[in-house]
Every structure is written in C-alpha cells, then in structure tokens.
Motif scaffolding. Structure first.
Motif, short mmCIF file in Angstrom:
data_model
loop_
_atom_site.label_atom_id
_atom_site.label_comp_id
_atom_site.label_asym_id
_atom_site.label_seq_id
_atom_site.Cartn_x
_atom_site.Cartn_y
_atom_site.Cartn_z
N LYS A 87 0.81 -1.21 0.00
CA LYS A 87 0.00 0.00 0.00
C LYS A 87 0.85 1.26 0.00
CE LYS A 87 -3.83 -2.19 2.53
NZ LYS A 87 -4.68 -2.12 3.75
N HIS A 88 1.97 1.22 0.69
CA HIS A 88 2.86 2.37 0.80
C HIS A 88 4.28 1.99 0.40
CE1 HIS A 88 -0.41 3.77 3.51
NE2 HIS A 88 -0.02 5.00 3.16
N ILE A 89 5.02 2.98 -0.07
CA ILE A 89 6.47 2.87 -0.24
C ILE A 89 7.10 3.75 0.82
CG2 ILE A 89 8.43 3.20 -1.78
CD1 ILE A 89 6.57 2.87 -4.14
N PHE A 90 7.71 3.12 1.82
CA PHE A 90 8.32 3.84 2.94
C PHE A 90 9.73 4.26 2.56
CE2 PHE A 90 5.08 1.09 4.62
CZ PHE A 90 4.49 1.80 5.66
N VAL A 91 10.06 5.52 2.85
CA VAL A 91 11.38 6.07 2.54
C VAL A 91 12.14 6.22 3.86
CG1 VAL A 91 12.66 7.99 1.55
CG2 VAL A 91 10.51 7.25 0.51
N LEU A 92 13.21 5.45 4.00
CA LEU A 92 13.97 5.43 5.25
C LEU A 92 15.27 6.21 5.07
CD1 LEU A 92 13.61 1.64 6.20
CD2 LEU A 92 12.10 3.55 6.78
N GLY A 93 15.49 7.17 5.96
CA GLY A 93 16.76 7.85 6.03
C GLY A 93 17.14 8.58 4.76
N GLY A 94 18.43 8.54 4.44
CA GLY A 94 18.97 9.26 3.30
C GLY A 94 19.40 10.66 3.70
N GLY A 95 19.92 11.41 2.73
CA GLY A 95 20.34 12.76 3.03
C GLY A 95 20.94 13.46 1.84
N THR A 96 21.66 14.52 2.12
CA THR A 96 22.36 15.30 1.10
C THR A 96 23.86 15.19 1.40
OG1 THR A 96 22.28 17.35 2.37
CG2 THR A 96 20.39 16.84 0.97
N SER A 97 24.66 16.07 0.79
CA SER A 97 26.10 16.00 1.02
C SER A 97 26.48 16.36 2.45
CB SER A 97 26.83 16.92 0.04
OG SER A 97 26.41 18.26 0.21
N HIS A 98 25.61 17.14 3.16
CA HIS A 98 25.97 17.59 4.51
C HIS A 98 24.91 17.24 5.55
CE1 HIS A 98 29.43 19.86 3.09
NE2 HIS A 98 28.68 20.34 2.12
N SER A 99 23.82 16.59 5.18
CA SER A 99 22.74 16.36 6.14
C SER A 99 22.18 14.96 5.98
CB SER A 99 21.62 17.40 5.96
OG SER A 99 21.03 17.25 4.68
N VAL A 100 21.49 14.52 7.02
CA VAL A 100 20.80 13.23 6.99
C VAL A 100 19.42 13.41 7.60
CG1 VAL A 100 22.85 11.75 7.05
CG2 VAL A 100 21.89 12.61 9.19
N ASP A 148 16.07 11.73 9.81
CA ASP A 148 15.89 10.82 10.94
C ASP A 148 14.99 9.65 10.56
OD1 ASP A 148 12.96 11.18 11.99
OD2 ASP A 148 13.65 13.21 11.57
N LEU A 149 14.93 8.69 11.46
CA LEU A 149 14.16 7.46 11.26
C LEU A 149 13.03 7.35 12.28
CD1 LEU A 149 17.27 5.23 10.65
CD2 LEU A 149 15.49 5.66 8.96
N GLN A 150 12.62 8.47 12.86
CA GLN A 150 11.52 8.46 13.83
C GLN A 150 10.17 8.69 13.14
OE1 GLN A 150 12.19 10.92 17.29
NE2 GLN A 150 14.41 10.62 17.18
N ARG A 151 10.12 9.72 12.31
CA ARG A 151 8.90 10.02 11.55
C ARG A 151 9.20 9.73 10.08
NH1 ARG A 151 6.22 15.04 9.46
NH2 ARG A 151 3.96 14.71 9.65
N ILE A 152 8.56 8.71 9.55
CA ILE A 152 8.94 8.17 8.25
C ILE A 152 7.91 8.58 7.20
CG2 ILE A 152 9.31 6.04 6.95
CD1 ILE A 152 10.27 4.75 9.50
N PRO A 153 8.34 9.22 6.09
CA PRO A 153 7.42 9.50 4.98
C PRO A 153 7.16 8.23 4.18
CG PRO A 153 9.62 10.27 4.46
CD PRO A 153 9.69 9.77 5.86
N ALA A 154 5.93 8.12 3.70
CA ALA A 154 5.54 6.95 2.92
C ALA A 154 4.63 7.40 1.79
CB ALA A 154 4.84 5.91 3.79
N TYR A 155 4.97 7.00 0.58
CA TYR A 155 4.15 7.36 -0.57
C TYR A 155 2.97 6.41 -0.67
CZ TYR A 155 2.65 8.02 -5.38
OH TYR A 155 1.90 8.24 -6.51
N ASN A 156 1.75 6.98 -0.68
CA ASN A 156 0.51 6.20 -0.76
C ASN A 156 0.23 5.87 -2.23
OD1 ASN A 156 -2.27 5.41 -0.86
ND2 ASN A 156 -2.54 6.32 1.17
N LEU A 157 0.32 4.60 -2.57
CA LEU A 157 0.19 4.17 -3.96
C LEU A 157 -1.21 4.38 -4.51
CD1 LEU A 157 2.29 0.91 -3.61
CD2 LEU A 157 2.89 2.85 -5.06
N GLU A 158 -2.23 4.27 -3.68
CA GLU A 158 -3.61 4.42 -4.14
C GLU A 158 -4.04 5.88 -4.17
OE1 GLU A 158 -5.34 2.00 -5.40
OE2 GLU A 158 -3.79 0.50 -4.95
N ALA A 159 -3.71 6.62 -3.13
CA ALA A 159 -4.16 8.02 -3.04
C ALA A 159 -3.22 8.99 -3.72
CB ALA A 159 -4.34 8.41 -1.57
N ASN A 160 -2.04 8.53 -4.14
CA ASN A 160 -1.06 9.38 -4.81
C ASN A 160 -0.73 10.61 -3.96
OD1 ASN A 160 0.71 10.25 -6.79
ND2 ASN A 160 -0.86 11.37 -7.91
#
Length: 611
Positions: free
Chosen positions: A390-403, A405-417
């Motif tokens: 149902k969702h694609i969860f995106v864990l962590g990641g960052g840029t060249s100088h930042s990262v 967190d893994l506490q509040r996780i964004p997730a793309y809703n495949l049905e609701a877009n």
C-alpha cells in the motif's frame, strides 16, 4: 616525503621483513616435502621421533618462564644428516605458524599501519565525488599480500599430494570444522576466498548494489580508486563494469557479465538501484566517474547463465515523461509498474516519484515533491525504500551535509497518490535519556536495508550500518522495523565487526540477509572491503535449515550429477539451486580454464597465485 617520516619508515621496514619471512616459510615447506619424499622408508620412524623432540622443544620455548617445566632430556642418538636437516626446517615452520582465527581482527589492526600518518582534509564536500576521493584507499593491503603468500605455499605443496591424499586432507579439515548450529539473528562471515584464485571473486568496492534469488547473490558495479587507476591505464571504465553471481550452496563466485561478453554494459555503475523480477535483474539510474558528471535515467535488464538464461544486457526502450538522470534513488516494483523515488544529480536533490509501465514502456511523472509549498519530504539520495503493498516507505537518506531521521517516516501512498507520515515507536531497552538515546536508530545515509515477511505476515525492514552527515559518525549496528506496528527493535545479538557504509545488502526468499562490500571505518583509515556476511532474520522452514546444514559440511555438491543427488535424498527444488555440474580437477588450486577472470585484477598477482 613520506619516507622521511619515522612512522612511515617503520611501516616500510616491517612490511619488507614480513614478506621476507613469508618467503622463507614457503622455501622451508617446499624443502621439507622434497626431503620427506626422498628419504628411505626405514628412516621415516626415526624422523618422526626426532620431529616430536623438536616440537616439544619449541612448545617449551614458547611457554612463559614461570610456566615452563623442566623436561627429562633423552639420551642423544645418532641421526642421519638428512633427518637433522628436515627436523630443523620443520622447527622453523612450527615457530612461524599463523595465529588462530580468533585474533583476525587484531592482526588486521597491526597490519593496517601503512596509512596511519595520512593527513585527511575534512573540508567542505559538495558531492559524493569529493567524499569518495577523500578516502582513496588501496585494494591490495599488506594483509592481503601475506594471505596470498601463504596460499601460494599451500598451492605448491599440494602438487606433491595425490588426488586421494588431497581428498583425505579435505576430509580431515572437515572433521575439524565446528559442528553446525543454526543461530538466527547472528552475523556470520562467509568464507569463500580460499576456494578461488585471485581475480576469481569481486575485488573490494563501494557504491555497488546486490540483489538475491533463492540460489544466488548478484553484485553489480561499484568503485575502488586503486582499481580505477589501473583501469585508466588500460583504457577501461573506471567503475567495475561487471556483474558477479555467488552461489549460496557452493560458496563460489562467478563473473557473469563484463565489457568483454556484454557490449551493452552501462558505465553509470555507482549508486544505482537494482531489483529482481521474474528471475531477471533490472537496474535504474546511477553515476559514472567522476561522480555526478555523468548520470543515467536508463533501465537495464541483465540475464545470466546462473538463472538459466542466455547471458546478455539489454537497455529498455522507453518513452514518455522520463525521470531526471540521477544516482542514489530507490526503486520498487508494484504490480506491472517500476517506481523510482528520489536521487541526486550531484548538486540537486529530489524526492519525486516516477513510474515505468512494463507493458507499454512509458514513463509517467506521478508526483513532484514541493516541500517549500506543502508537507512533502525533502530531497535526498542514498535512502532506502521498503514496500508493504500500500505504501512505499522512505527510510533515512540525506544530502552531502545532512541526513534525515528514522523516527517520523514518509511513505508514498500508492492508491491516493500522496505522502503520508508515520510516527514510529522506540526500542525502550536501548533508551538512555542521560546519553540522549531515545531508543531510535540514529539518522543516517549510505546504509543498507532489506525487507522480509515474517511467518505471521508482518513486513519487517532490517537496516545495517551507514553514516551521518558530519562525516565523523559511522555505524555498525543492525535494527529491525515492523511496518505494521511501526516499532523499532535493535538486534543486540548481531553487529558488524566495524562501522560500514556505501555497502549493500540483499535477502533470499528463505529469510537470510547478506551484506557485501562497502567502506570500513576504523580510527586509522578507511578501507574498501569485499567481505560477505550472512544473518538469518527469522527461523525458516525445517527443510531450509537442513539444506543449510548439508551445504555447511558439503560445499562441493556441484561435482555430482542431478541423478546422484536426487538418489541421495536431496529434494529437487534444492538440487536445482546448485550450479551446473563441474568436472573434477586433479589440481584444485589451478583456475578453471572456462572461468572468466576480472579485468580489474592485478595480472602479476593473479599469475603468482596460479603458478
């Protein structure tokens, strides 16, 4: 000049002495074999008795003074000159035996002194290219050379053994192996190097990607500055333009595809994304070298002989609204679509969502993230994605100088877009409020992640290693996230030997996770590795445990035909996981003529190992 530095001069002197001592050990082993074969049979018993006396003397000398007990001295006996010479050589050999496996890490720490005094500039790094080049290490270390010297000694001495003696020697080694014990949530190093010649397995690398089927692990691309230097001299791609397969049952690597047998091999083979669908490998994105100067938005399909297909690489012909050419994205296959999320061009970072319809070959832009306008996730790269249908969860990641967190996780809703957010729950066992640890994994990027479905149907994500955005904090921990309960759980029974990042992980269908390669951090230096680790994420079926035990004791099942294996009671589904039957070779230390050798291996070292 480095040679004028006392620390550097000391390392060079010890380096040369170590190699001289290894050569002397090899010569002594060789002469011992010659003399033993030349001695008359009536002298063998006298020689054995004399050797026992020498071994007792060595053991007594090695004991601490307060523990050494006086031994009754036997009456001197007249020994033949030949026996005396042999005994002296064997005394030298016994005094120089290597340490046991329990001290491997300590040995590596002592042997890694070559770059202790290297000055590292931790200035501004605007891209992955700057960060990668900052720690341009060498693939060939002093410990690797020492291992090759010992392997060369064993290889030459085995020439004097008949096939029956070699088989008996292998049986004795197997009998000394610890008894098999199934241990879930324990990280175990896969020992494979002793089964290969140099160039017959992947060299140390970072930025590669791995994926697994139920029988094989596949490794694509990667980077090592030492190999890139050799490749530039020979006019080759500076990244590892090769696809390797590793058979779980036989613990053997095989070079499936490279620039020689696959003309369509891409050159953007660092920080791409890799998945497997219907036993076919699919890659997307990636960067060439220098990083960020040439990025890709192509999709490639890889077919391998290990999967029973005709080997080859095909670039998919697509059209539509193509995603930006970038590296470090995450991909997921949902129904007949391939979704890609995030990535970077080396300067700009996005969290946009695109999907490719496999039926029509048409790309579609389904969501453009605008964090400055609405509650969308920030742009990032080297994150990891997991999928629950149902969702694609995106864990962590960052840029060249930042990262992130893994506490509040964004997730793309495949049905609701749209994007949803999920607050996770900590592991209170690891919480330490005084130390600022709230029971969550630290924010990170450049880590690895796999997902596994437990027996109750829950989807669990396992993350390993990584680093923070300050380039001074590195991780060796392993965490599990239950996507249904949103609760974190730290795996306290398993941890990486040292912090690791820019590595890759994959899981097989039976519930086993594999971690390969990456940059290893210690206080002295950064080193790229080609170590392979495995960890059972769950308790699998009893048949899988039995197969794991069988291959633990028998890693040569590919010597037998399928009829013999089936007749021995091995189920067909497990016999099919083995590679095609190989022919027996009298000299197991000589390379198989049909085996491809990596184009990035050092030919001088390859020859010295196989001669």
């Amino acid at each position: 000049m480095n040679i004028l530095k006392p620390a550097k001069l000391k390392c060079i002197v010890f380096y040369q002495l170590r190699h001289t001592w290894t050569f002397l050990l090899f010569i002594s082993d060789l002469l011992v074999k010659f003399y033993e074969r030349a001695l008359p049979s009536e002298h063998q018993e006298q020689l054995a008795h004399h050797n026992n006396n020498n071994n007792d003397l060595i053991m007594e000398q090695d004991m601490p003074e307060e523990e050494a007990q006086p031994q009754p001295q036997p009456q001197p006996q007249a020994q033949p000159d030949q026996a005396d010479i042999v005994a002296r050589f064997q005394a030298i050999q016994g005094a120089g035996e290597p340490m046991d496996a329990a001290s491997d890490l300590d040995e590596e720490e002592e042997e890694d002194d070559d770059d202790v005094d290297v000055d590292v500039d931790y200035g501004d790094t605007d891209s992955e290219s700057d960060f990668e080049e900052m720690f341009s290490d060498e693939t060939v270390s002093s410990s690797d050379e020492l291992d090759d010297g010992m392997e060369l000694s064993k290889s030459v001495l085995n020439v004097f053994l008949s096939p029956e003696q070699q088989q008996q020697q292998q049986s004795q080694l197997a009998s000394q192996r610890p008894a098999y014990a199934f241990q879930p949530l324990r990280l175990v190093k896969c020992q494979y190097k002793e089964k290969h010649v140099h160039g017959g397995f992947p060299l140390a690398r970072s930025g590669h990607r791995i994926i697994a089927s139920n029988s094989h692990l596949y490794s694509l691309g990667g980077y090592n500055p030492r190999s890139a230097l050799n490749a530039s001299r020979n006019g080759r791609c500076l990244l590892f333009q090769e696809l390797w397969s590793y058979n779980f049952a036989t613990r053997t690597w095989k070079l499936e595809l490279n620039a020689d047998n696959a003309s369509n091999m891409p050159v953007e083979l660092a920080s791409n994304a890799l998945t497997i669908h219907n036993n076919v490998l699919i890659s997307h994105g990636g960067t060439g070298y220098p990083f960020g100067e040439s990025c890709s938005n192509d999709c490639y399909v890889y077919r391998t002989a290990s999967a029973g297909a005709t080997p080859g690489v095909e670039r998919l012909k697509v059209k539509g609204d193509l995603p930006t050419a970038q590296y470090g994205p995450g991909i997921v296959i949902h129904k007949h679509f391939l979704y890609t999320i995030g990535g970077t061009t080396g300067f700009d970072y996005t969290c946009d969502v695109y999907r490719l319809d496999f039926r029509t070959g048409i790309w579609e832009n389904v969501y453009i993230s605008r964090p400055e306008m609405r509650d969308d996730p920030e742009g990032r790269y080297r994150h990891e994605v997991v999928y629950d249908g149902k969702h694609i969860f995106v864990l962590g990641g960052g840029t060249s100088h930042s990262v992130y967190d893994l506490q509040r996780i964004p997730a793309y809703n495949l049905e609701a877009n749209c994007w949803d957010y999920f607050d996770t729950y900590p592991d209170l066992r690891t919480a330490d409020m005084e130390d600022g640890n709230r029971g969550y994994p630290k924010p990170r990027k450049c880590f690895s992640c796999v997902q596994h479905q437990s027996s109750n149907g829950d989807i669990e994500a396992f993350i390993t290693g990584g680093l923070q955005g300050d380039f001074s904090t590195y991780f060796s921990d392993i965490w599990k996230l239950n996507l249904r309960t949103k609760k974190w759980f730290r795996i306290e029974t398993a941890t990486l030997p040292r912090p690791l990042y820019f590595h890759s992980a994959a899981h097989s269908d039976n519930g086993c996770m594999y971690v390969f390669g990456g940059i290893e951090y210690n206080v002295k230096e950064m080193r790229r590795r080609n170590d392979l680790y495995k960890m059972w994420m769950t308790v699998p079926k009893l048949s899988e445990m039995c197969w794991d035990a069988i291959t633990y004791y028998n890693d040569n099942l590919d010597l037998y035909d399928r009829k013999t294996l089936l007749g021995a009671g091995i189920p067909k589904r497990f016999a099919e996981r083995l590679p095609p039957q190989r022919r027996r070779r009298l000299d197991i230390n000589q390379p198989d003529p049909s085996m491809m050798i990596s184009l990035y291996s050092n030919p001088k070292r390859a020859r010295s190992t196989t001669q």
